[in-house]
Design a protein around this motif. Structure first.
Motif, PDB file in Angstrom:
ATOM      1  N   ARG A 165     -20.477   8.514 -22.397  1.00 18.30           N
ATOM      2  CA  ARG A 165     -21.573   8.254 -23.042  1.00 18.30           C
ATOM      3  C   ARG A 165     -22.665   8.166 -21.945  1.00 18.30           C
ATOM      4  O   ARG A 165     -22.567   7.581 -21.048  1.00 18.30           O
ATOM      5  CB  ARG A 165     -21.609   7.135 -23.858  1.00 18.30           C
ATOM      6  CG  ARG A 165     -20.520   6.988 -25.031  1.00 18.30           C
ATOM      7  CD  ARG A 165     -20.663   8.147 -26.079  1.00 18.30           C
ATOM      8  NE  ARG A 165     -19.594   8.109 -27.019  1.00 18.30           N
ATOM      9  CZ  ARG A 165     -19.898   7.850 -28.244  1.00 18.30           C
ATOM     10  NH1 ARG A 165     -20.915   7.529 -28.747  1.00 18.30           N
ATOM     11  NH2 ARG A 165     -18.689   7.938 -29.109  1.00 18.30           N
ATOM     12  N   MET A 166     -23.775   8.784 -22.223  1.00 15.27           N
ATOM     13  CA  MET A 166     -24.959   8.760 -21.391  1.00 15.27           C
ATOM     14  C   MET A 166     -26.132   8.582 -22.186  1.00 15.27           C
ATOM     15  O   MET A 166     -26.566   8.801 -23.382  1.00 15.27           O
ATOM     16  CB  MET A 166     -25.263  10.040 -20.680  1.00 15.27           C
ATOM     17  CG  MET A 166     -23.994  10.748 -19.794  1.00 15.27           C
ATOM     18  SD  MET A 166     -24.372  12.279 -19.161  1.00 15.27           S
ATOM     19  CE  MET A 166     -22.925  12.523 -17.857  1.00 15.27           C
TER      20      MET A 166
ATOM     21  N   VAL B 213     -21.310   5.627 -19.108  1.00 19.79           N
ATOM     22  CA  VAL B 213     -20.218   4.860 -19.600  1.00 19.79           C
ATOM     23  C   VAL B 213     -18.986   5.879 -19.625  1.00 19.79           C
ATOM     24  O   VAL B 213     -18.958   6.855 -20.409  1.00 19.79           O
ATOM     25  CB  VAL B 213     -20.364   4.127 -20.605  1.00 19.79           C
ATOM     26  CG1 VAL B 213     -19.145   3.281 -21.051  1.00 19.79           C
ATOM     27  CG2 VAL B 213     -21.480   2.986 -20.280  1.00 19.79           C
ATOM     28  N   VAL B 214     -18.009   5.500 -19.105  1.00 17.61           N
ATOM     29  CA  VAL B 214     -16.639   6.273 -19.152  1.00 17.61           C
ATOM     30  C   VAL B 214     -15.375   5.548 -19.765  1.00 17.61           C
ATOM     31  O   VAL B 214     -15.184   4.420 -19.132  1.00 17.61           O
ATOM     32  CB  VAL B 214     -16.356   6.983 -17.816  1.00 17.61           C
ATOM     33  CG1 VAL B 214     -14.888   7.670 -18.077  1.00 17.61           C
ATOM     34  CG2 VAL B 214     -17.476   7.804 -17.409  1.00 17.61           C
ATOM     35  N   LEU B 215     -14.816   5.864 -20.615  1.00 15.77           N
ATOM     36  CA  LEU B 215     -13.716   5.241 -21.005  1.00 15.77           C
ATOM     37  C   LEU B 215     -12.410   6.253 -20.618  1.00 15.77           C
ATOM     38  O   LEU B 215     -12.388   7.443 -20.897  1.00 15.77           O
ATOM     39  CB  LEU B 215     -13.498   5.166 -22.671  1.00 15.77           C
ATOM     40  CG  LEU B 215     -12.287   4.725 -23.165  1.00 15.77           C
ATOM     41  CD1 LEU B 215     -11.992   3.339 -23.184  1.00 15.77           C
ATOM     42  CD2 LEU B 215     -12.136   5.197 -24.666  1.00 15.77           C
ATOM     43  N   ALA B 216     -11.467   5.719 -19.812  1.00 18.00           N
ATOM     44  CA  ALA B 216     -10.500   6.545 -19.239  1.00 18.00           C
ATOM     45  C   ALA B 216      -9.224   5.862 -19.175  1.00 18.00           C
ATOM     46  O   ALA B 216      -8.959   4.442 -19.255  1.00 18.00           O
ATOM     47  CB  ALA B 216     -10.788   7.100 -17.614  1.00 18.00           C
ATOM     48  N   GLY B 217      -7.897   6.574 -18.792  1.00 20.89           N
ATOM     49  CA  GLY B 217      -6.793   6.122 -18.721  1.00 20.89           C
ATOM     50  C   GLY B 217      -6.586   4.979 -17.689  1.00 20.89           C
ATOM     51  O   GLY B 217      -5.781   3.808 -17.725  1.00 20.89           O
ATOM     52  N   HIS B 218      -7.201   5.303 -16.424  1.00 24.36           N
ATOM     53  CA  HIS B 218      -6.770   4.423 -15.390  1.00 24.36           C
ATOM     54  C   HIS B 218      -8.286   4.679 -14.438  1.00 24.36           C
ATOM     55  O   HIS B 218      -9.075   5.284 -14.773  1.00 24.36           O
ATOM     56  CB  HIS B 218      -6.006   5.377 -14.370  1.00 24.36           C
ATOM     57  CG  HIS B 218      -4.550   5.059 -14.892  1.00 24.36           C
ATOM     58  ND1 HIS B 218      -3.549   4.310 -15.202  1.00 24.36           N
ATOM     59  CD2 HIS B 218      -4.086   6.340 -15.791  1.00 24.36           C
ATOM     60  CE1 HIS B 218      -2.459   4.627 -15.708  1.00 24.36           C
ATOM     61  NE2 HIS B 218      -2.586   5.838 -16.250  1.00 24.36           N
ATOM     62  N   ARG B 219      -8.213   3.635 -13.621  1.00 24.46           N
ATOM     63  CA  ARG B 219      -9.490   3.279 -12.965  1.00 24.46           C
ATOM     64  C   ARG B 219     -10.010   4.571 -11.952  1.00 24.46           C
ATOM     65  O   ARG B 219     -11.357   4.717 -11.846  1.00 24.46           O
ATOM     66  CB  ARG B 219      -9.301   2.161 -12.137  1.00 24.46           C
ATOM     67  CG  ARG B 219      -8.512   2.188 -10.987  1.00 24.46           C
ATOM     68  CD  ARG B 219      -8.385   0.672 -10.199  1.00 24.46           C
ATOM     69  NE  ARG B 219      -7.464   0.965  -8.888  1.00 24.46           N
ATOM     70  CZ  ARG B 219      -6.273   0.834  -9.007  1.00 24.46           C
ATOM     71  NH1 ARG B 219      -5.557   0.533 -10.170  1.00 24.46           N
ATOM     72  NH2 ARG B 219      -5.327   0.858  -7.962  1.00 24.46           N
TER      73      ARG B 219
END
Length: 282
Positions: free
Chosen positions: A221-222, A239-245
């Protein structure tokens, strides 16, 4: 959240009529007469139920009473209404600020002597009295105005994504107005941002969609604010939603880099000494 300020004689009456027309969860903030900006009385409305601030005072900075049915009353102090709006934005669709014309949000001015030059926000309606305001047009203009988006708003949106249960990381970037690059520089007082309507939003959506296609990335999202933004205030969020850092950090960095390079947003900088468009400044 869509915010609006209503100032002038009859502001409370117009606010009541307007909130009856708004479809969604609405917060109403009333500024007390003679207040210096530290106190804000608030009410939240949802489905026609109003919750008004308590009149009792304690020594606490913030006092909230939560009822068994979910209704709450509260009183507290805020550093400024901008910060107060940030706190309300994730949970509300609309905010109506009554009796305050200092917010840089869409504004209704009431009264024969009202002057649009006295308010920082865009005047979307003006009338001598509430009866002179076309409520249908006001609701339409409000819904078409720039929303009040915060970093927390975007975080909550990615947390609600369908793949959130597979995500182990949320990474965010916040860009803000830097007052100066070096100690001896002229202080930047504010920046003003303009964007091509529609084009900038479409390009940001396209970038976010492309980044979401990466392995291990579930949602991006931006949001880039426009208008006048003062030193120390937030400008842009990724904002980023991800499996890992690692995927999250890499995608946040690529996201803000691409936004700055590819999205048509123009910046005018005002310092203590001069004013200039940044892309034209040597």
């Amino acid at each position: 959240m869509q915010p609006i300020a209503i100032a002038g004689p009859g502001a409370e009456d117009l606010a009541g009529a307007l909130t009856d027309r708004l479809d969604g969860r609405t917060a109403v903030v009333n500024r007390a007469n003679g207040d210096d900006g530290g106190n804000a009385n608030d009410e939240a409305t949802d489905g026609g139920v109003a919750v008004e601030a308590s009149a009792d005072r304690t020594d606490a900075d913030t006092e909230v009473t939560l009822g068994g049915d979910g209704e709450w009353t509260g009183r507290g102090r805020v550093d400024g209404l901008d910060a107060f709006l940030d706190g309300l934005a994730p949970d509300h669709d609309y905010l109506v600020a009554v009796g305050d014309s200092r917010l840089r949000v869409p504004t209704v001015l009431l009264g024969a002597d009202a002057d649009s030059e006295d308010v920082p926000g865009t005047v979307i309606a003006a009338a001598d009295a509430p009866a002179g305001v076309d409520l249908d047009r006001l609701v339409a203009d409000l819904d078409a105005a720039e929303p009040w988006i915060t970093r927390e708003t975007l975080v909550r949106r990615v947390e609600a994504s369908a793949d959130a249960d597979r995500a182990g990381a949320i990474a965010t970037f916040t860009g803000r107005v830097r007052a100066r690059d070096a100690p001896d520089d002229d202080r930047t007082t504010h920046l003003a941002f303009e964007k091509y309507e529609g084009v900038a939003a479409e390009r940001m959506d396209a970038i976010a969609a492309e980044l979401t296609e990466r392995d291990g990335v579930f949602d991006v999202r931006m949001h880039h604010r426009t208008g006048v933004i003062e030193a120390g205030e937030d400008i842009v969020f990724v904002v980023v939603l991800a499996g890992h850092r690692r995927e999250a950090f890499r995608t946040v960095e690529d996201g803000i880099d691409r936004l700055k390079d590819e999205v048509p947003i123009f910046k005018k900088e005002t310092t203590e000494a001069e004013e200039f468009w940044v892309h034209r400044h040597d």
